[in-house]
Design an enzyme around this catalytic site. Structure first.
Site, PDB file in Angstrom:
ATOM      1  N   ASP A 148      13.260  -8.608 -14.449  1.00  0.00           N
ATOM      2  CA  ASP A 148      11.696  -9.103 -14.715  1.00  0.00           C
ATOM      3  C   ASP A 148      11.207  -8.865 -16.193  1.00  0.00           C
ATOM      4  O   ASP A 148      12.056  -7.903 -16.754  1.00  0.00           O
ATOM      5  CB  ASP A 148      10.652  -8.824 -13.826  1.00  0.00           C
ATOM      6  CG  ASP A 148      10.279  -7.202 -13.830  1.00  0.00           C
ATOM      7  OD1 ASP A 148      11.175  -6.409 -14.008  1.00  0.00           O
ATOM      8  OD2 ASP A 148       8.922  -6.827 -13.775  1.00  0.00           O
ATOM      9  N   GLU A 178       9.570  -4.499 -12.043  1.00  0.00           N
ATOM     10  CA  GLU A 178       9.422  -3.101 -12.750  1.00  0.00           C
ATOM     11  C   GLU A 178       8.080  -3.371 -13.495  1.00  0.00           C
ATOM     12  O   GLU A 178       7.337  -2.386 -13.570  1.00  0.00           O
ATOM     13  CB  GLU A 178      10.693  -2.905 -13.441  1.00  0.00           C
ATOM     14  CG  GLU A 178      10.732  -1.518 -13.972  1.00  0.00           C
ATOM     15  CD  GLU A 178      10.209  -1.286 -15.335  1.00  0.00           C
ATOM     16  OE1 GLU A 178       9.754  -0.425 -15.620  1.00  0.00           O
ATOM     17  OE2 GLU A 178       9.749  -2.327 -15.972  1.00  0.00           O
TER      18      GLU A 178
END
Length: 391
Positions: free
Chosen positions: A77, A139
């Site tokens: 991400d 994350e």
């Protein structure tokens, strides 16, 4: 050939808009398909709603062994580009000079791209130990995805000798980082017309008392420690960074919401820090509020947590990565990674990856070509080190 493949992989990965609010499944399925074409089976660990997934794949040892070896960890991400003044499309990898621009090029699709580009070469390398790829989701919003994967692997008895988290460190070795703990607080008072102040309980004002208490705790940490001078900010920090409340200037607000975080040094218990906040609420703030309104309450809930990391200097993975990076310096950082999660699961972990953290999250995020080349050299040598009996 491998270097060209690294750039191709980075171009492909950047093109997937994996901003944390979006699904990462298109990227994950693309990687899964590529690995499958090489004969490598990738397992997916989905989020509870099925919208996102972690990917875990093993390049087995030459005898087929799947246990032990080193995990290469990266998150898929990226942070938003909203409102940022980019000079080019953030989701199109763009080369200008010796830099490659694009969201995630530095944090941290560059590391993932190099690792994936090396897979064909690493499969052909006679290794006595396996090498593993671990790609996570979410994350950037509190390390929400990796625990789903790590917990499942631990439950089935998977064993690993070490982990390298490829966050951008300019290919220098980071052996420690702070823990991150994020909480949301809702202060519930009682609404009233502002001309009838004693009939209400002002949620904003009581929230302000708690926010000031959090600030007092932060100042105590700065003044009294404990300290670790290897960090750029050598003490634990606490901050309140978001707040919402009130509906009109002439209405006593019955609700105020705010979020706070603290970043604890390794070895400092985040539970003890939060316990001080809870005690102030329980012993001082709530009794004061309930003298105004019996139904007053304060709800505090954890939003995200990433444990601190402190690698053992005598751990084999620490010594190996130091040797490969030719970096003996003790380097500790205030930003968090998924490294603490792997360490918490009993997997010795260090952080080392291409690009500078100074470029992460910014408009015109970039990674230098030289950094990707250094990463490729590092990962190739890491894989070659697995030809022995142990790391």
């Amino acid at each position: 050939m491998t270097w060209h493949n690294s750039l191709q992989w980075l171009q492909a990965l950047v093109a997937f808009d994996t901003t944390s609010r979006n699904s990462n499944l298109a990227l994950i399925h693309h990687v899964q398909g590529a690995l499958d074409g090489l004969g490598v089976q990738a397992e997916l660990f989905h989020s509870p709603d099925g919208a996102k997934a972690n990917l875990f794949a093993t390049l087995p040892a030459q005898d087929g062994g799947m246990q032990g070896g080193v995990v290469l960890s990266g998150h898929t991400d990226v942070v938003p580009v909203d409102g940022q003044p980019w000079s080019s499309d953030p989701f199109t990898l763009t080369q200008r000079g010796d830099r490659l621009y694009g969201r995630g090029s530095c944090d941290m699709k560059g590391f993932i791209a190099v690792a994936l580009a090396l897979v064909p070469e690493l499969l052909a390398l006679p290794r006595r130990q396996p090498l593993h790829l671990a790609l996570s989701y979410d994350e950037e919003v509190g390390c929400m995805g990796a625990p789903v994967m790590i917990d499942a692997l631990v439950r089935r008895g998977a064993r690993f000798d070490g982990c390298v988290v490829g966050e951008p460190t300019s290919m220098q070795v980071v052996v420690a980082h702070k823990g991150i703990n994020v909480y949301r607080c809702r202060v519930h008072g009682r609404a009233a017309h502002s001309s009838l102040t004693p009939r209400g309980s002002n949620a904003i004002e009581h929230a302000a008392r708690l926010i000031c208490h959090i600030r007092d705790l932060a100042e105590a940490c700065a003044a009294n420690g404990p300290y670790d001078e290897c960090f750029d900010v050598p003490f634990t920090t606490l901050t309140t960074n978001e707040i919402r409340g009130g509906i009109a200037v002439n209405t006593i607000p019955d609700l105020c919401e705010f979020s706070y975080e603290f970043r604890n040094l390794p070895g400092m218990s985040p539970q003890r820090i939060q316990a001080q906040i809870d005690r102030y609420v329980r012993e001082q703030l709530l009794p004061r509020m309930r003298r105004e309104h019996e139904g007053a309450r304060i709800d505090i809930e954890p939003v995200a947590a990433a444990p601190a990391l402190e690698a053992a200097e005598d751990a084999a993975i620490t010594q190996l990565v130091r040797a490969l990076a030719a970096d003996p310096a003790t380097r500790k950082v205030a930003y968090g990674t998924e490294g603490g999660l792997f360490q918490q699961a009993g997997i010795p972990t260090v952080v080392c990856g291409p690009g500078s953290i100074e470029q992460a999250h910014k408009p015109d995020e970039y990674v230098e070509l030289a950094q990707l080349q250094a990463c490729e050299h590092f990962l190739r040598r890491l894989a070659q080190s697995l030809q022995g009996d142990g790391i």
